[in-house]
Design a protein around this motif. Sequence first.
Motif, PDB file in Angstrom:
ATOM      1  N   HIS A  17      19.194  26.903 -34.607  1.00  0.00           N
ATOM      2  CA  HIS A  17      18.541  25.547 -34.755  1.00  0.00           C
ATOM      3  C   HIS A  17      18.430  24.478 -33.855  1.00  0.00           C
ATOM      4  N   GLN A  18      19.164  24.772 -32.829  1.00  0.00           N
ATOM      5  CA  GLN A  18      18.801  24.152 -31.405  1.00  0.00           C
ATOM      6  C   GLN A  18      17.816  24.299 -30.485  1.00  0.00           C
ATOM      7  N   LEU A  19      17.130  25.707 -30.936  1.00  0.00           N
ATOM      8  CA  LEU A  19      16.214  25.897 -29.813  1.00  0.00           C
ATOM      9  C   LEU A  19      14.816  26.633 -30.646  1.00  0.00           C
ATOM     10  N   SER A 429      20.381  18.589 -28.538  1.00  0.00           N
ATOM     11  CA  SER A 429      22.094  18.298 -28.774  1.00  0.00           C
ATOM     12  C   SER A 429      22.414  18.404 -30.042  1.00  0.00           C
ATOM     13  N   ALA A 430      23.414  19.013 -30.237  1.00  0.00           N
ATOM     14  CA  ALA A 430      23.958  19.000 -31.956  1.00  0.00           C
ATOM     15  C   ALA A 430      24.701  17.836 -32.082  1.00  0.00           C
ATOM     16  N   GLY A 431      25.502  17.081 -31.515  1.00  0.00           N
ATOM     17  CA  GLY A 431      26.197  15.979 -31.508  1.00  0.00           C
ATOM     18  C   GLY A 431      25.243  14.808 -31.656  1.00  0.00           C
ATOM     19  N   THR A 432      23.915  14.575 -30.812  1.00  0.00           N
ATOM     20  CA  THR A 432      23.357  13.578 -30.981  1.00  0.00           C
ATOM     21  C   THR A 432      21.692  13.897 -31.226  1.00  0.00           C
ATOM     22  N   LYS A 436      17.662  14.406 -24.347  1.00  0.00           N
ATOM     23  CA  LYS A 436      18.209  14.097 -22.780  1.00  0.00           C
ATOM     24  C   LYS A 436      19.395  14.522 -22.290  1.00  0.00           C
ATOM     25  N   LYS A 437      19.966  14.814 -23.389  1.00  0.00           N
ATOM     26  CA  LYS A 437      21.539  15.238 -22.972  1.00  0.00           C
ATOM     27  C   LYS A 437      21.364  16.861 -22.649  1.00  0.00           C
ATOM     28  N   ARG A 438      20.959  17.132 -21.141  1.00  0.00           N
ATOM     29  CA  ARG A 438      20.527  18.401 -20.812  1.00  0.00           C
ATOM     30  C   ARG A 438      21.943  19.234 -20.467  1.00  0.00           C
ATOM     31  N   TYR A 439      21.818  20.584 -20.709  1.00  0.00           N
ATOM     32  CA  TYR A 439      22.540  21.536 -20.075  1.00  0.00           C
ATOM     33  C   TYR A 439      22.142  22.756 -19.165  1.00  0.00           C
ATOM     34  N   GLY A 440      20.731  22.708 -19.241  1.00  0.00           N
ATOM     35  CA  GLY A 440      19.873  23.796 -18.795  1.00  0.00           C
ATOM     36  C   GLY A 440      20.018  24.151 -17.458  1.00  0.00           C
TER      37      GLY A 440
HETATM   38  P1  P53 Z   1      26.327  18.410 -27.901  1.00  0.00           P
HETATM   39  C1  P53 Z   1      32.019  18.482 -30.203  1.00  0.00           C
HETATM   40  C2  P53 Z   1      32.826  18.836 -29.432  1.00  0.00           C
HETATM   41  C3  P53 Z   1      32.837  20.060 -28.835  1.00  0.00           C
HETATM   42  C4  P53 Z   1      31.623  20.874 -28.910  1.00  0.00           C
HETATM   43  O1  P53 Z   1      27.522  19.451 -27.725  1.00  0.00           O
HETATM   44  C5  P53 Z   1      30.654  20.392 -29.922  1.00  0.00           C
HETATM   45  C6  P53 Z   1      30.735  19.364 -30.542  1.00  0.00           C
HETATM   46  C7  P53 Z   1      29.806  18.939 -31.410  1.00  0.00           C
HETATM   47  O2  P53 Z   1      28.821  18.148 -30.986  1.00  0.00           O
HETATM   48  O3  P53 Z   1      29.709  21.378 -30.061  1.00  0.00           O
HETATM   49  C8  P53 Z   1      29.366  22.603 -29.431  1.00  0.00           C
HETATM   50  O4  P53 Z   1      25.025  19.257 -28.163  1.00  0.00           O
HETATM   51  C9  P53 Z   1      28.362  23.429 -30.279  1.00  0.00           C
HETATM   52  C10 P53 Z   1      26.916  23.385 -30.122  1.00  0.00           C
HETATM   53  C11 P53 Z   1      26.844  22.209 -29.225  1.00  0.00           C
HETATM   54  C12 P53 Z   1      27.500  21.942 -27.795  1.00  0.00           C
HETATM   55  O5  P53 Z   1      28.967  22.168 -28.224  1.00  0.00           O
HETATM   56  O6  P53 Z   1      26.492  17.408 -28.915  1.00  0.00           O
HETATM   57  O7  P53 Z   1      29.110  24.772 -30.588  1.00  0.00           O
HETATM   58  O8  P53 Z   1      26.099  23.515 -30.986  1.00  0.00           O
HETATM   59  O9  P53 Z   1      25.254  21.972 -28.869  1.00  0.00           O
HETATM   60  C13 P53 Z   1      27.478  20.693 -27.166  1.00  0.00           C
HETATM   61  O10 P53 Z   1      26.306  17.836 -26.569  1.00  0.00           O
END
Ligand code: P53
Length: 476
Positions: A17-19, A429-432, A436-440
């Motif tokens: 769902h995120q990509l 991002s899942a949480g937000t 802009k919150k990039r991990y790549g």
């Molecule tokens: P985002 C909370 C705490 C630890 C991991 O998170 C979490 C969360 C939920 O936000 O989620 C995992 O995108 C999850 C991924 C998610 C990733 O961590 O909020 O398995 O789907 O994208 C990073 O920065």
Amino acid sequence: MSIFKENFLWGGAVAAHQLEGGWQDGGKGISVADVMTVGANGVPRRITEGVLAGENYPNHEAIDFYGRYKEDVKLFAELGLKCFRTSIAWTRIFPKGDEPEPNEAGLQFYDDLFDECLKYGIEPVITLSHFEMPYHLVTEYGGWRNRKMIDFFARFAEVCFSRYKNKVKYWMTFNEINNQANFQEDFAPFTNSGLKFEAGEDREKIMYQAAHYELVASAKAIELGHKINPDFEIGCMIAMVPIYPYSCSPSDMMAATVAMQRRYWFTDVHCKGRYPSYMKRYFERKEFELDITAEDESQLTKGTVDYIGFSYYMSFAIKDHDKGPAYDYDEAHDLVKNPYVKASEWGWQIDPTGLRYAMNWFNDRYELPLFIVENGFGAVDEITEDGGIHDEYRIEYLREHIEAMQEAVIYDGIDLMGYTPWGFIDLVSAGTGEMKKRYGFIYVDKDNDGSGTLNRSKKDSFYWFQNVIATNGEVL
Ligand code: P53
């Protein structure tokens, strides 16, 4: 000889769902991720009543991996990935979740994707349920508060296991099943379990009931999976955020012990096939009277996991909050800042030693192989004048965490299967819900408001990680 095994699973992790985007392509149904709006740093995403006009739902298009997977997988091969962790969007296979027969177009998409990976020698590592259950199961059944979900999930698992039995060996059932320990906030119960609450409902009790059904469903799926292909390795997936006592005061230590129990009892059920004593006692004390049958208990023993998959981003800390001898834990309110570690812009505390601690914590209790299926640093990236992205901060984060993994192997004798950094291609991002919150390691040109070309480009971390894989972690 290198520290990590010869066949160490270096990879990258994402979730459908995120990509993928393509939220209505190939007959896909609406998932819980499709009804969550974009948020921002400190601004939670809203969960709407279905898909509403005029709202920004970032997962609808995401980074259009659905349309571009061939070029993307080619880039993953250039990066040198040995494995690719993604999930199967449940709504591509069962658009509503309760149909008797699957949707062929959805099944075909994952056949094509897995073939594309295998063509380059990239092994798919698959999560069955990663925050994207069918929304219809929420509106019609109340999500995982309903026992019927067990059979819907088991059917979905059976279809996937049978269809991909010669293409996928490594599986996980529920992503971060224990996130919902934070039941006071709306996000985790909804994304984990499709739970929405009425005012006055006992959120905690409903969460435990949902988690129980999920654990039974997971055990059922694992039992089925091992019958379909005895070579399958099927794991759980735990969000590991170790909770430290704020000080060496004995009551802080007890508060941390109980907090860890409330966040990680799920792992006991997955690994040992039974509830730990402290949870049974807790359910009694709270008079929850959960629907846990003798048949369920027997099912749990028949579907224990082969390995522990877990995410690790940060650690928490807790102070005793004068709750008396029960030390009852409230994740939304009880945590305190750890003065010994720094944090990301989003307040996620950076703690590589915590990863080694977490690995030991799992190993002490369960003695199963560990697979770090998420780790990473969410940050704002800037394109510099030379057109590149010099993400030294990301490299530093990952380097320190890989060093901690090495220490856990060298000094603690931990059996580590692999490492798949999260969001190695920028995604939602899942949480937000932000871009802009990039991990790549791979940059994707797209903003929070949805504009951008979706073009891919390589950050400095791409070349760095490519060399890490090539040297099996010897050159960091
Ligand atoms: P985002 C909370 C705490 C630890 C991991 O998170 C979490 C969360 C939920 O936000 O989620 C995992 O995108 C999850 C991924 C998610 C990733 O961590 O909020 O398995 O789907 O994208 C990073 O920065």
